[in-house]
Design a protein around this motif. Structure first.
Motif, PDB file in Angstrom:
ATOM      1  N   ASP A 182      -8.982  14.842  23.493  1.00 22.19           N
ATOM      2  CA  ASP A 182      -8.677  13.555  22.857  1.00 22.19           C
ATOM      3  C   ASP A 182      -8.347  13.755  21.386  1.00 22.19           C
ATOM      4  O   ASP A 182      -7.435  13.117  20.848  1.00 22.19           O
ATOM      5  N   GLU A 183      -9.112  14.633  20.740  1.00 25.46           N
ATOM      6  CA  GLU A 183      -8.853  14.927  19.332  1.00 25.46           C
ATOM      7  C   GLU A 183      -7.495  15.594  19.161  1.00 25.46           C
ATOM      8  O   GLU A 183      -6.728  15.260  18.253  1.00 25.46           O
ATOM      9  N   CYS A 184      -7.198  16.538  20.051  1.00 21.10           N
ATOM     10  CA  CYS A 184      -5.905  17.228  20.011  1.00 21.10           C
ATOM     11  C   CYS A 184      -4.757  16.241  20.202  1.00 21.10           C
ATOM     12  O   CYS A 184      -3.765  16.269  19.469  1.00 21.10           O
ATOM     13  N   LYS A 185      -4.888  15.355  21.188  1.00 25.34           N
ATOM     14  CA  LYS A 185      -3.873  14.338  21.457  1.00 25.34           C
ATOM     15  C   LYS A 185      -3.678  13.413  20.259  1.00 25.34           C
ATOM     16  O   LYS A 185      -2.545  13.099  19.865  1.00 25.34           O
ATOM     17  N   ASP A 186      -4.790  12.983  19.655  1.00 20.50           N
ATOM     18  CA  ASP A 186      -4.717  12.076  18.516  1.00 20.50           C
ATOM     19  C   ASP A 186      -4.051  12.739  17.317  1.00 20.50           C
ATOM     20  O   ASP A 186      -3.204  12.134  16.641  1.00 20.50           O
ATOM     21  N   LEU A 187      -4.419  13.991  17.050  1.00 23.79           N
ATOM     22  CA  LEU A 187      -3.814  14.712  15.925  1.00 23.79           C
ATOM     23  C   LEU A 187      -2.325  14.942  16.155  1.00 23.79           C
ATOM     24  O   LEU A 187      -1.515  14.818  15.231  1.00 23.79           O
ATOM     25  N   TRP A 188      -1.957  15.279  17.384  1.00 18.94           N
ATOM     26  CA  TRP A 188      -0.539  15.481  17.694  1.00 18.94           C
ATOM     27  C   TRP A 188       0.250  14.194  17.466  1.00 18.94           C
ATOM     28  O   TRP A 188       1.331  14.222  16.864  1.00 18.94           O
ATOM     29  N   ASN A 189      -0.265  13.074  17.933  1.00 22.11           N
ATOM     30  CA  ASN A 189       0.454  11.810  17.823  1.00 22.11           C
ATOM     31  C   ASN A 189       0.570  11.315  16.389  1.00 22.11           C
ATOM     32  O   ASN A 189       1.354  10.409  16.106  1.00 22.11           O
ATOM     33  N   LYS A 190      -0.220  11.917  15.480  1.00 18.92           N
ATOM     34  CA  LYS A 190      -0.174  11.510  14.076  1.00 18.92           C
ATOM     35  C   LYS A 190       0.474  12.551  13.173  1.00 18.92           C
ATOM     36  O   LYS A 190       0.575  12.329  11.967  1.00 18.92           O
ATOM     37  N   HIS A 191       0.893  13.696  13.744  1.00 18.41           N
ATOM     38  CA  HIS A 191       1.493  14.723  12.894  1.00 18.41           C
ATOM     39  C   HIS A 191       2.998  14.504  12.804  1.00 18.41           C
ATOM     40  O   HIS A 191       3.596  13.761  13.573  1.00 18.41           O
ATOM     41  N   ARG A 192       3.614  15.131  11.815  1.00 22.16           N
ATOM     42  CA  ARG A 192       5.056  14.956  11.599  1.00 22.16           C
ATOM     43  C   ARG A 192       5.844  16.082  12.249  1.00 22.16           C
ATOM     44  O   ARG A 192       5.576  17.257  12.024  1.00 22.16           O
ATOM     45  N   ILE A 193       6.832  15.693  13.066  1.00 20.59           N
ATOM     46  CA  ILE A 193       7.717  16.647  13.725  1.00 20.59           C
ATOM     47  C   ILE A 193       8.981  16.803  12.881  1.00 20.59           C
ATOM     48  O   ILE A 193       9.638  15.814  12.553  1.00 20.59           O
TER      49      ILE A 193
END
Length: 389
Positions: free
Chosen positions: A288-299
């Motif tokens: 869940d933490e990994c998913k949340d961080l991914w969805n908030k990082h800049r691509i």
């Protein structure tokens, strides 16, 4: 009354600010998601009064160092400096320069720096019309030898992870359909298209997608709303699995591998059930933490993709900022209630008899529920000795 004095509005502003959104995006989020319109000047005044600054007022270096060392004890040992910087901001609420994180990681985790210095391979050009145009669904089997099966879904345009769930199986059609229905129910929308591999576990989910889309009049309505293809061709989700391997799952593979190599895990059904019972909540929390961080990082923008760069949550929730539109179709909860897969209960360790026995053993011996991988390991070894597995 000043609208920013509302605690709910103030909390939303702080959450958007801590997620790294620009001022313009924060204003757009407030207007789109909360129907609140304030000026840029009002927003800046509120941020100043709340002590929220982009520059200055940095966290003490020893505190940052301790947080990094804490992350390096677990899956964080696989993080690059950009991911670690984001974790420090969002998880530890620390304000630090990215260049400082890079220097500290070079000092504290030099082996990790070396292991990440390898070149990428080139992928095909990817096209998508907008969020919810196509979802890519697939399973991840690298942890299956230890009893953990992962199921994930990613939106092709925004690269937002829609779900990331671990359990006893990702080959059961009811489990995959359950994940799909839960996601659709939380969003109130179904994608225009759904892309999966040829596995039989996707059949029920594909049928639900086509059923929910049968009354629509677009080109992909009905049976055309789902498409099968090879796993290697499921480009978006396969690419994301490689990110998960580098940034998270390798840690868990090494941890469970150590249990196996020390003779505390033999791959049997009982050992897999016991491992799931002890670790599944801790592992799911990490995912869940990994998913949340991914969805908030800049691509970063790529010349190999027609989709714009940006933060997945922004790309998904605010497509108009990128010259796109939401391609999904609204669905009501009553339409989903007819599918029994959405109401089924998922067993914790995959075997109700063993699970009941382990719960009884935990209560009888007054063992504590694990909060992290270390306490989960201790519980596993304790239960293994008590149960005689």
């Amino acid at each position: 009354m000043n609208v920013t004095s509302d605690p709910h509005v103030a909390s939303a502003i702080r959450e958007y600010f801590d997620s790294g959104h620009t001022y313009e995006v924060i204003l757009d989020m407030l207007k789109t998601n909360h129907e609140i319109s304030i000026s840029l000047r009002t927003l800046k005044t509120h941020l100043k009064e709340a002590g929220l600054y982009r520059r200055g007022n940095y966290s003490p270096l020893p505190e940052v160092r301790r947080a990094i060392l804490n992350e390096l004890r677990g899956p964080g040992q696989l993080f690059g400096y950009r991911t670690m910087w984001q974790v420090l901001k969002q998880k530890h609420k620390l304000h630090v320069k990215r260049s400082v994180v890079m220097v500290l990681l070079r000092q504290l985790n030099p082996q990790g720096i070396v292991s990440r210095t390898r070149r990428r391979f080139t992928r095909r050009t990817y096209h998508s019309m907008g969020p919810n145009y196509i979802w890519h669904v697939d399973g991840y089997d690298k942890l299956k030898p230890f009893g953990f099966a992962l199921s994930g879904c990613i939106d092709g345009f925004s690269r937002r992870m829609m779900w990331l769930v671990c359990g006893a199986s990702n080959n059961n059609p009811a489990v995959i359909a359950h994940n799909f229905i839960n996601c659709v129910k939380s969003l109130g929308v179904i994608p225009m298209r759904l892309r999966t591999d040829l596995g039989t576990e996707n059949g029920t989910m594909a049928a639900i997608q086509c059923t929910l889309r049968h009354a629509h009049a677009d080109h992909y309505a009905g049976s055309l709303s789902h498409s099968y293809g090879s796993s290697t061709g499921n480009q978006r989700i396969e690419s994301w699995w490689s990110f998960l391997r580098r940034g998270r799952s390798q840690f868990w593979m090494d941890l469970f591998g150590d249990l196996r190599d020390s003779g505390n895990f033999n791959g049997s059904h009982e050992h897999q059930c016991l491992l799931r019972f002890c670790f599944i909540n801790v592992l799911q929390k990490d995912l869940d933490e990994c998913k949340d961080l991914w969805n908030k990082h800049r691509i970063r923008p790529s010349r190999l993709a027609s989709c714009p760069g940006g933060i997945p949550n922004e790309l998904y929730l605010l497509p108009h900022r990128y010259g796109s539109r939401d391609c999904g179709f609204a669905v009501e909860e009553r339409e989903l209630d007819v599918f029994p897969e959405g109401r089924q209960a998922i067993e914790l360790c995959g075997d109700s008899n063993i699970e009941e026995y382990l719960h009884h053993t935990v209560q009888q011996n007054r063992l504590e529920q694990p909060q992290d991988w270390e306490s989960a390991t201790e519980l596993y070894l304790a239960l293994k000795n008590v149960a005689g597995f």
